[in-house]
Motif scaffolding. Sequence first.
Motif, mmCIF file in Angstrom:
data_model
loop_
_atom_site.group_PDB
_atom_site.id
_atom_site.type_symbol
_atom_site.label_atom_id
_atom_site.label_comp_id
_atom_site.label_asym_id
_atom_site.label_seq_id
_atom_site.Cartn_x
_atom_site.Cartn_y
_atom_site.Cartn_z
ATOM 1 N N LYS A 1 0.848 -1.191 0.000
ATOM 2 C CA LYS A 1 0.000 0.000 0.000
ATOM 3 C C LYS A 1 0.885 1.241 0.000
ATOM 4 C CE LYS A 1 -3.716 -2.506 2.330
ATOM 5 N NZ LYS A 1 -4.637 -2.574 3.496
ATOM 6 N N ALA A 2 0.311 2.383 0.341
ATOM 7 C CA ALA A 2 0.980 3.665 0.145
ATOM 8 C C ALA A 2 2.365 3.734 0.787
ATOM 9 C CB ALA A 2 0.092 4.791 0.664
ATOM 10 N N LYS A 3 2.481 3.338 2.058
ATOM 11 C CA LYS A 3 3.745 3.486 2.774
ATOM 12 C C LYS A 3 4.852 2.633 2.131
ATOM 13 C CE LYS A 3 5.795 3.045 7.414
ATOM 14 N NZ LYS A 3 6.857 2.104 7.048
ATOM 15 N N ASP A 4 4.574 1.334 1.957
ATOM 16 C CA ASP A 4 5.574 0.438 1.370
ATOM 17 C C ASP A 4 5.873 0.814 -0.078
ATOM 18 O OD1 ASP A 4 5.851 -1.083 3.686
ATOM 19 O OD2 ASP A 4 4.153 -2.361 3.157
ATOM 20 N N LEU A 5 4.835 1.218 -0.809
ATOM 21 C CA LEU A 5 5.024 1.628 -2.195
ATOM 22 C C LEU A 5 5.977 2.813 -2.274
ATOM 23 C CD1 LEU A 5 4.228 1.521 -5.247
ATOM 24 C CD2 LEU A 5 2.397 3.135 -4.675
ATOM 25 N N GLY A 6 5.732 3.814 -1.438
ATOM 26 C CA GLY A 6 6.592 4.994 -1.435
ATOM 27 C C GLY A 6 8.032 4.659 -1.103
ATOM 28 N N GLU A 7 8.233 3.792 -0.113
ATOM 29 C CA GLU A 7 9.596 3.413 0.283
ATOM 30 C C GLU A 7 10.308 2.668 -0.848
ATOM 31 O OE1 GLU A 7 8.967 1.164 3.806
ATOM 32 O OE2 GLU A 7 8.691 2.924 5.110
ATOM 33 N N GLN A 8 9.589 1.759 -1.522
ATOM 34 C CA GLN A 8 10.201 1.019 -2.627
ATOM 35 C C GLN A 8 10.554 1.944 -3.783
ATOM 36 O OE1 GLN A 8 8.127 -2.477 -3.947
ATOM 37 N NE2 GLN A 8 7.905 -3.340 -1.901
ATOM 38 N N LEU A 9 9.675 2.876 -4.095
ATOM 39 C CA LEU A 9 9.934 3.785 -5.205
ATOM 40 C C LEU A 9 11.142 4.674 -4.925
ATOM 41 C CD1 LEU A 9 6.319 4.844 -6.281
ATOM 42 C CD2 LEU A 9 7.915 3.396 -7.541
ATOM 43 N N ILE A 10 11.303 5.099 -3.687
ATOM 44 C CA ILE A 10 12.466 5.923 -3.329
ATOM 45 C C ILE A 10 13.761 5.153 -3.589
ATOM 46 C CG2 ILE A 10 13.704 6.939 -1.371
ATOM 47 C CD1 ILE A 10 10.940 7.750 -0.254
ATOM 48 N N ASP B 1 5.048 14.011 -4.377
ATOM 49 C CA ASP B 1 6.195 13.884 -3.473
ATOM 50 C C ASP B 1 7.418 13.284 -4.185
ATOM 51 O OD1 ASP B 1 4.735 14.932 -1.422
ATOM 52 O OD2 ASP B 1 4.325 13.021 -0.435
ATOM 53 N N LEU B 2 7.182 12.371 -5.112
ATOM 54 C CA LEU B 2 8.297 11.672 -5.754
ATOM 55 C C LEU B 2 8.686 12.269 -7.104
ATOM 56 C CD1 LEU B 2 7.367 7.967 -4.921
ATOM 57 C CD2 LEU B 2 8.982 9.455 -3.755
ATOM 58 N N HIS B 3 7.927 13.238 -7.557
ATOM 59 C CA HIS B 3 8.239 13.884 -8.837
ATOM 60 C C HIS B 3 9.594 14.571 -8.770
ATOM 61 C CE1 HIS B 3 7.437 15.898 -12.660
ATOM 62 N NE2 HIS B 3 7.929 17.000 -12.121
ATOM 63 N N LYS B 4 10.374 14.391 -9.816
ATOM 64 C CA LYS B 4 11.705 15.004 -9.875
ATOM 65 C C LYS B 4 11.920 15.541 -11.276
ATOM 66 C CE LYS B 4 14.995 12.599 -7.901
ATOM 67 N NZ LYS B 4 15.533 13.329 -6.733
ATOM 68 N N ASP B 5 12.338 16.783 -11.372
ATOM 69 C CA ASP B 5 12.539 17.403 -12.681
ATOM 70 C C ASP B 5 13.882 18.121 -12.695
ATOM 71 O OD1 ASP B 5 12.279 18.353 -15.201
ATOM 72 O OD2 ASP B 5 10.604 19.705 -14.821
ATOM 73 N N PHE C 1 18.101 14.117 -14.912
ATOM 74 C CA PHE C 1 17.291 12.970 -14.457
ATOM 75 C C PHE C 1 15.909 13.445 -14.022
ATOM 76 C CE2 PHE C 1 16.125 9.793 -11.100
ATOM 77 C CZ PHE C 1 16.037 8.686 -11.940
ATOM 78 N N LYS C 2 14.894 12.864 -14.637
ATOM 79 C CA LYS C 2 13.510 13.213 -14.312
ATOM 80 C C LYS C 2 12.772 11.979 -13.810
ATOM 81 C CE LYS C 2 13.427 16.628 -18.073
ATOM 82 N NZ LYS C 2 13.675 17.787 -17.214
ATOM 83 N N VAL C 3 11.852 12.178 -12.886
ATOM 84 C CA VAL C 3 11.021 11.093 -12.358
ATOM 85 C C VAL C 3 9.562 11.486 -12.480
ATOM 86 C CG1 VAL C 3 10.405 9.694 -10.358
ATOM 87 C CG2 VAL C 3 12.798 10.345 -10.732
ATOM 88 N N ILE C 4 8.779 10.590 -13.074
ATOM 89 C CA ILE C 4 7.332 10.783 -13.187
ATOM 90 C C ILE C 4 6.656 9.566 -12.580
ATOM 91 C CG2 ILE C 4 5.380 11.055 -14.775
ATOM 92 C CD1 ILE C 4 7.489 12.172 -16.812
ATOM 93 N N VAL C 5 5.722 9.783 -11.664
ATOM 94 C CA VAL C 5 4.950 8.706 -11.057
ATOM 95 C C VAL C 5 3.499 8.861 -11.500
ATOM 96 C CG1 VAL C 5 4.213 7.582 -8.920
ATOM 97 C CG2 VAL C 5 6.506 8.617 -9.072
ATOM 98 N N ASN C 6 2.924 7.798 -12.013
ATOM 99 C CA ASN C 6 1.543 7.824 -12.497
ATOM 100 C C ASN C 6 0.797 6.641 -11.893
ATOM 101 O OD1 ASN C 6 -0.798 8.337 -13.859
ATOM 102 N ND2 ASN C 6 -0.001 7.940 -15.904
ATOM 103 N N ILE C 7 -0.138 6.932 -10.981
ATOM 104 C CA ILE C 7 -0.934 5.892 -10.322
ATOM 105 C C ILE C 7 -2.313 5.844 -10.971
ATOM 106 C CG2 ILE C 7 -1.907 5.110 -8.125
ATOM 107 C CD1 ILE C 7 0.338 6.674 -6.719
ATOM 108 N N ILE C 8 -2.679 4.672 -11.482
ATOM 109 C CA ILE C 8 -3.912 4.491 -12.248
ATOM 110 C C ILE C 8 -4.648 3.264 -11.721
ATOM 111 C CG2 ILE C 8 -4.833 3.952 -14.552
ATOM 112 C CD1 ILE C 8 -3.813 6.786 -14.318
#
Length: 254
Positions: A191-200, A235-239, A243-250
């Motif tokens: 869920k949100a917490k674990d997902l965020g940690e893994q993405l980081i 929070d995870l967007h980086k521009d 190096f750019k990071v795009i997160v798209n949750i669908i």
Amino acid sequence: MRNGCSYHDVMQVCLNGHLITDNYYTSPEFRKAYCAKCGEKTITKCPNCNKEIKGDYHVPGIVVLSSSSTPVPDICEYCGQDFPWRDKRKKLKEVVQEKDLNPVLLIKQICDRFHLVTKQIRQRHSDRNTIDVKDEYDVQDLLHSLLVIFFDDVRAEEWCPCYAGGSKRTDFLLKNEKIVIEVKKTRSNLKAKDLGEQLIIDIANYQKHPDCKILYCFVYDPDGYINNPKGIENDLHKDEKEFKVIVNIIPKGH
């Protein structure tokens, strides 16, 4: 085996270019009248000259342990005409060029409509077999099929993440565009917490990748485990320049 001589089996391909089997005669159990990925009809012969499409190459007495398949050709070697799927890809590219869409926008369009695609492919004529997206591997397979509509060089990259419980995963590298697409599917223990940690952690790893200038993180959340998708995306967007990071949750808005 044909009189003890080496020979090519025949390939079965759908009209969109998806390989069904490259052993049409040797393994008839894999034949399909319609493609399980897109629903298109399948063929084994060139529509122009009626010659069979060459499949797997068999050598008597040689056992091949590799699981790789014969590449699907774009042009008939007998008459030189394009197969139907090449023409479709050309037309799609022309549409893309006319609309002047950049690769990131194309990926976003595919991901934004991914949930609609998963629902649509369940509605097969006469309840034919289809892909039902139940886990992350299903998401990867379907997304890979959609990416090849617009991108010629889509490379599956396997790697083992370093976080707890991380199993071998597959992401996609668009080498010409310098884009890596990371795929995740939420579940009861992601869920949100674990997902965020893994993405980081994944973002930090891919920032060192020589062919990754843009990391596009596609998170498929059909069961609505993420309460605030926009929050994670922002929070995870980086521009940055390199190096750019795009997160798209669908999908959003459960």
